[in-house]
Write a protein that holds these residues in place. Structure first.
Motif: not given
Length: 83
Positions: A64-65, A67-74
């Motif tokens: 969840l971290l 998909v919720g934080l790292l993926l949108p940032f990249v």
């Protein structure tokens, strides 16, 4: 006490997953609570006893971290940088 953290990590993962599904269905106010619960659940799993609940909780909360934080940032940094 460590067993409580393991079981709590698992149940916090379930709660965070419900919040994330609600965020995907259009309720944008649930995205921040899903990330916060995933972070709390991951930290609880770090201090928990090594059981299957800990493994499921840490893997799920970590997912969840990501998909919720790292993926949108990249995506917003490298691929979606033009208006």
């Amino acid at each position: 006490m460590k067993k409580v953290f393991s079981i709590a990590s698992f149940f916090i993962f379930i709660i965070g997953l419900v919040f994330y599904v609600l965020a995907l269905l259009g309720k944008d106010t649930f995205l921040l609570p899903s990330v916060i619960t995933a972070l709390v659940g991951f930290l609880a799993g770090l201090f928990g006893e090594k059981t299957i609940h800990r493994k499921i909780g840490m893997f799920g909360n970590g997912l969840l971290l990501v998909v919720g934080l790292l993926l949108p940032f990249v995506v917003t940094t490298f691929f979606w940088n033009k208006p």
